[in-house]
Design a protein around this motif. Structure first.
Motif, mmCIF file in Angstrom:
data_model
loop_
_atom_site.group_PDB
_atom_site.id
_atom_site.type_symbol
_atom_site.label_atom_id
_atom_site.label_comp_id
_atom_site.label_asym_id
_atom_site.label_seq_id
_atom_site.Cartn_x
_atom_site.Cartn_y
_atom_site.Cartn_z
ATOM 1 N N GLU A 98 88.908 17.825 87.945
ATOM 2 C CA GLU A 98 87.782 17.710 87.113
ATOM 3 C C GLU A 98 87.885 18.739 86.121
ATOM 4 O O GLU A 98 87.543 18.267 85.064
ATOM 5 C CB GLU A 98 86.508 17.752 87.884
ATOM 6 C CG GLU A 98 86.268 16.726 89.060
ATOM 7 C CD GLU A 98 86.544 15.322 88.610
ATOM 8 O OE1 GLU A 98 86.228 14.703 87.616
ATOM 9 O OE2 GLU A 98 87.158 14.241 89.519
ATOM 10 N N ALA A 99 88.031 19.946 86.542
ATOM 11 C CA ALA A 99 88.042 20.958 85.397
ATOM 12 C C ALA A 99 89.114 20.831 84.323
ATOM 13 O O ALA A 99 89.086 21.025 83.123
ATOM 14 C CB ALA A 99 88.410 22.279 85.908
ATOM 15 N N VAL A 100 90.282 20.348 84.676
ATOM 16 C CA VAL A 100 91.394 20.094 83.744
ATOM 17 C C VAL A 100 90.886 18.776 82.879
ATOM 18 O O VAL A 100 91.238 18.738 81.564
ATOM 19 C CB VAL A 100 92.627 19.432 84.616
ATOM 20 C CG1 VAL A 100 93.688 18.926 83.674
ATOM 21 C CG2 VAL A 100 93.232 20.760 85.236
ATOM 22 N N LEU A 101 90.250 17.708 83.468
ATOM 23 C CA LEU A 101 89.784 16.645 82.566
ATOM 24 C C LEU A 101 88.812 17.115 81.568
ATOM 25 O O LEU A 101 88.880 16.518 80.508
ATOM 26 C CB LEU A 101 89.223 15.665 83.595
ATOM 27 C CG LEU A 101 88.929 14.326 82.909
ATOM 28 C CD1 LEU A 101 89.281 13.258 83.761
ATOM 29 C CD2 LEU A 101 87.251 14.021 82.678
ATOM 30 N N LYS A 118 84.410 4.644 77.799
ATOM 31 C CA LYS A 118 84.952 4.816 79.326
ATOM 32 C C LYS A 118 85.287 6.228 79.658
ATOM 33 O O LYS A 118 84.951 6.882 80.631
ATOM 34 C CB LYS A 118 86.498 4.077 79.228
ATOM 35 C CG LYS A 118 86.883 4.230 80.910
ATOM 36 C CD LYS A 118 88.202 3.116 81.187
ATOM 37 C CE LYS A 118 88.937 3.531 82.158
ATOM 38 N NZ LYS A 118 90.095 2.719 82.389
ATOM 39 N N ARG A 119 85.737 6.766 78.542
ATOM 40 C CA ARG A 119 86.100 8.446 78.695
ATOM 41 C C ARG A 119 84.716 9.577 78.739
ATOM 42 O O ARG A 119 84.608 10.271 79.392
ATOM 43 C CB ARG A 119 86.760 9.018 77.651
ATOM 44 C CG ARG A 119 88.243 8.244 77.794
ATOM 45 C CD ARG A 119 89.291 8.581 76.597
ATOM 46 N NE ARG A 119 89.807 10.104 77.135
ATOM 47 C CZ ARG A 119 91.091 10.481 77.035
ATOM 48 N NH1 ARG A 119 91.921 9.663 76.170
ATOM 49 N NH2 ARG A 119 91.424 11.411 77.217
ATOM 50 N N LYS A 120 83.906 8.870 77.802
ATOM 51 C CA LYS A 120 82.617 9.381 78.285
ATOM 52 C C LYS A 120 81.832 9.309 79.334
ATOM 53 O O LYS A 120 81.232 10.163 79.931
ATOM 54 C CB LYS A 120 81.482 8.933 77.103
ATOM 55 C CG LYS A 120 81.755 9.209 75.604
ATOM 56 C CD LYS A 120 80.625 8.577 74.870
ATOM 57 C CE LYS A 120 81.044 8.663 72.990
ATOM 58 N NZ LYS A 120 80.224 7.918 72.399
ATOM 59 N N GLN A 121 81.943 8.103 79.940
ATOM 60 C CA GLN A 121 81.450 8.087 81.403
ATOM 61 C C GLN A 121 82.145 8.782 82.371
ATOM 62 O O GLN A 121 81.671 9.468 83.235
ATOM 63 C CB GLN A 121 81.376 6.608 81.771
ATOM 64 C CG GLN A 121 80.622 5.628 81.122
ATOM 65 C CD GLN A 121 78.927 6.222 81.320
ATOM 66 O OE1 GLN A 121 78.639 6.291 82.285
ATOM 67 N NE2 GLN A 121 78.220 6.282 80.083
ATOM 68 N N ARG A 122 83.500 8.855 82.158
ATOM 69 C CA ARG A 122 84.439 9.756 82.878
ATOM 70 C C ARG A 122 83.845 11.207 83.051
ATOM 71 O O ARG A 122 83.810 12.084 84.000
ATOM 72 C CB ARG A 122 85.848 9.572 82.686
ATOM 73 C CG ARG A 122 86.898 10.344 83.730
ATOM 74 C CD ARG A 122 86.452 9.668 85.175
ATOM 75 N NE ARG A 122 87.401 10.513 85.987
ATOM 76 C CZ ARG A 122 86.959 11.799 86.657
ATOM 77 N NH1 ARG A 122 85.699 12.235 86.444
ATOM 78 N NH2 ARG A 122 87.838 12.308 87.600
ATOM 79 N N LEU A 123 83.830 11.746 81.755
ATOM 80 C CA LEU A 123 83.377 13.149 81.467
ATOM 81 C C LEU A 123 81.902 13.333 82.183
ATOM 82 O O LEU A 123 81.883 14.304 82.866
ATOM 83 C CB LEU A 123 83.120 13.394 79.903
ATOM 84 C CG LEU A 123 82.841 14.629 79.449
ATOM 85 C CD1 LEU A 123 83.909 15.804 80.150
ATOM 86 C CD2 LEU A 123 82.825 14.900 78.009
#
Length: 139
Positions: A98-101, A118-123
């Protein structure tokens, strides 16, 4: 149960310390290890998924039942309650993906690149997992 039975049914198992492991959680689509496993001195096995999966879901995904987390009890045995099952280092090891992401997405934002929905939700998911990690580590 021997913790080995559980570990043999998990993916990307990595030893993180004495009687401690990190692995991909089988109860959700896990790309990096978010499941912490710890075997206590008395043989009990503790599970914690930083994505929020319940132990019953994790066990069902590998074909085990909740009683598999406990050793066979002999007459007169008593179980001591564990106060802090996972220390901060264990929590951070499980959250390293999660830190890398988060770093990757933060760099994209800093460069002015827009994040897809999608990337906002994953963040947001990654941030939520970090918050849960703080709670588990008793921070």
């Amino acid at each position: 149960m021997s913790v080995d039975i559980l570990l043999s049914n998990l993916n990307k198992v990595r030893k993180t310390g004495p009687n401690k492991w990190a692995a991909c959680c089988p109860a959700h689509d896990d790309r990096g290890p978010s499941l912490a496993v710890r075997e206590l001195d008395d043989g009990r096995v503790l599970l914690h998924c930083f994505a929020g999966c319940e132990p019953e879901q994790i066990l069902a995904a590998v074909g085990l039942t909740f009683d598999a987390l406990f050793p066979e009890r002999l007459a007169g045995d008593s179980l001591k309650r564990e106060r802090r099952p996972f220390n901060a280092a264990d929590v951070l090891r499980c959250l390293s993906f999660e830190a890398v992401l988060i770093i990757q997405y933060a760099n994209e934002i800093a460069r002015g690149e827009p994040l897809s929905e999608k990337r906002k939700q994953r963040l947001l998911t990654a941030a939520s997992r970090f918050q849960r990690g703080l709670e588990v580590a008793n921070a």
